[in-house]
Design an enzyme around this catalytic site. Structure first.
Site, short mmCIF file in Angstrom:
data_model
loop_
_atom_site.label_atom_id
_atom_site.label_comp_id
_atom_site.label_asym_id
_atom_site.label_seq_id
_atom_site.Cartn_x
_atom_site.Cartn_y
_atom_site.Cartn_z
N HIS A 1 0.38 3.54 0.65
CA HIS A 1 1.49 4.40 0.20
C HIS A 1 2.42 4.79 1.34
O HIS A 1 3.51 5.30 1.10
CB HIS A 1 0.92 5.66 -0.46
N ASP B 1 9.25 7.57 5.91
CA ASP B 1 8.51 7.88 4.69
C ASP B 1 8.17 6.59 3.97
O ASP B 1 9.01 5.67 3.91
CB ASP B 1 9.40 8.75 3.76
#
Ligand SMILES: O=P(O)(O)OC[C@H]1O[C@H](O[C@H]2O[C@H](CO)[C@@H](O)[C@H](O)[C@H]2O)[C@H](O)[C@@H](O)[C@@H]1O
Ligand SMILES: O=c1ccn([C@@H]2O[C@H](COP(=O)(O)OP(=O)(O)O)[C@@H](O)[C@H]2O)c(=O)[nH]1
Length: 463
Positions: free
Chosen positions: A158, A366
């Site tokens: 992720h 991110d």
């Protein structure tokens, strides 16, 4: 079709009365589990002192079994806080300066992965498909294979995967890369992460691409691919529309009076660029006197990983910074920054995003950033707000019609805020339409389906 077995550090066990508070990832994986039946295994979030943890606790909900294990205090300290969140997290977010290597923590990380494997293996049937999530559990497949498991095992990361020069500063990098080779499919959020991974294999002659998205490394062949995670776009848009009637959202709207709302929503994490963002907001206000008194910047920042020293330090840093800017810019009838240091429920968030004329999403790095996608989904099609998005968020690979910024460039971000607030309606609508179409097509259910199709189609490891 075999059952699905999902393994992740945290397990969103649905609360009684439904999944109203659950995020898109939990909803999509739960739907996939309901389709084929299966198990979701992970840490209970509880510790058991230094005693041998209790047996796995099972909770049956329909045809899904939630299997949760406690960990000892030492396990959590070494595996979760120590190695996962003080080594892998900073390295994968390009923060070499924050990585705290310790042999004890590294050993704890591998030990807890072995412990997870020993608890999971007896539950797995030969035709089950196993899907492991995130950086906490990279070595899990190698441990399961060592116990003789021949099932298809996929992994999805992720968070970002860094380039070789960054990854190789981690003393145990080779073991981490080798661990990934035991999966049949390794999924990344973006093409950049996959390229970085391929670069790591090439750099030290560890492995190479053999075509059709497959890699050869350490005597094994496995597939690598990109699967950008999405949100439940249509459902979230619907929440946002309905949320206008919510009492808290209504009160927030009234409290704004005629001011334009700029909204930021992030866990309190150094990767999210919150301090640079507050600097950019301050710069924007100073450079645009016409906006003074006419904008409100709402920053919602729940505490996160507070027992990790770098996170604890951020807590006072951000609060002080917001206070300083308010002191310097505020007037008797205007507080420029509203800083909320606790979690807000998803239904309320949806309504607040819709009130926001500007969604300010400026992480320094991110994996994806679901907030960016939720902000877009929540907008009123007749009068959409503008997303100001860091080019270093995975979401920027898809949301190219956002105003893309470099979050290290404070002046550039300040200028983007000004541009967003003065953007004509037609341009806002055009940009928004392209982004929402992308998000509707590539939502979290399609992410889940495509990953599982690719995993099922990939050849099984033969080692
Ligand atoms: O479990 P925590 O330590 O409290 O942290 C919360 C989660 O943070 C990370 O989220 C990432 O996954 C998102 C969905 O794919 C992605 O949009 C974001 O960019 C990532 O930072 C972490 O990866 C999760 O495992 C944590 O549970
Ligand atoms: O007060 C909050 C703050 C965030 N979120 C949710 O937390 C998720 C954050 O995901 P993202 O990918 O943006 O970042 P992560 O925290 O996973 O790194 C999003 O779904 C937000 O809606 C929430 O429910 N309440």
């Amino acid at each position: 079709m075999g059952r699905l077995v999902i393994v992740s550090n945290r397990v969103p066990v649905p609360e009684k009365g439904g999944a109203a508070g659950a995020g898109g990832l939990a909803v999509a994986l739960k739907a996939a589990l309901e389709d084929r039946g299966g198990i979701w295994m992970g840490w209970s979030g509880k510790t058991s002192g230094e005693d041998e943890p209790q047996p796995l606790s099972h909770q049956q909900q329909g045809n899904i079994t939630y299997a949760l294990t406690d960990l000892t205090d030492t396990d959590v300290e070494e595996y979760y806080r120590g190695f996962a969140n003080r080594v892998l997290w900073p390295i994968c977010h390009y923060r070499l300066d924050l990585a705290e290597y310790g042999r004890k923590e590294m050993a704890g990380y591998f030990r807890v992965n072995r412990f997870f494997a020993h608890r999971l293996a007896p539950l797995i049937k030969p035709d089950d498909v196993v899907w492991v999530h995130d950086y906490h559990l990279i070595p899990l497949a190698a441990e399961l294979r060592a116990m003789g498991l021949k099932n298809r095992i996929g992994f999805f990361l992720h968070i970002p995967w860094p380039p070789a020069d960054v990854l190789f500063t981690m003393p145990v990098h080779e073991e981490i890369v080798r661990s990934l080779s035991y999966y049949d499919l390794v999924g990344f959020q973006t093409d950049h992460d996959l390229e970085n991974f391929a670069g790591c294999l090439r750099r030290e002659g560890i492995g190479y691409e053999v075509g059709q998205g497959r890699f050869s490394a350490y005597g094994r062949i496995f597939k690598g691919g990109t699967y950008a995670i999405g949100i439940e776009t249509a459902a979230f848009a619907n929440f946002a529309k309905k949320a206008s009637a919510n009492k808290t959202v209504r009160r927030a709207r009234e409290s704004l009076q005629d001011r334009s709302l700029i909204i930021g929503v992030d866990r309190l994490d150094y990767s999210k660029g919150i301090t640079q963002r507050i600097d950019a907001f301050e710069r924007f206000v100073l450079a645009n006197p016409a906006h003074q008194g006419h904008v409100t910047y709402l920053q919602i920042t729940p505490k996160s990983r507070s027992e990790v020293p770098e996170y604890e330090a951020m807590q006072s840093m951000v609060a002080e910074q917001a206070g300083r800017v308010n002191g310097a810019l505020g007037t008797v009838d205007w507080v420029p920054i509203r800083y909320v240091n606790r979690s807000v429920g998803r239904h309320i968030l949806a309504g607040l995003y819709r009130l926001g004329k500007v969604g300010l999403v400026t992480p320094l790095r991110d994996g994806m950033n679901l907030v960016a996608k939720e902000y877009v989904a929540a907008q009123d099609p007749e009068d959409p707000g503008v997303l100001v998005l860091s080019r270093f968020a995975g979401a920027a690979r898809e949301l190219k019609q956002a105003l893309l910024v470099n979050p290290y460039d404070i002046e550039g971000t300040a200028n983007a805020i000004a541009r967003a607030l003065s953007m004509p309606l037609e341009e806002r609508q055009e940009r928004w339409k392209t982004m929402i179409d992308q998000l509707l097509e590539h939502d979290v259910s399609s992410w889940c389906r495509v990953f599982l199709e690719d995993l099922t189609a990939s050849p099984v490891q033969t080692c």
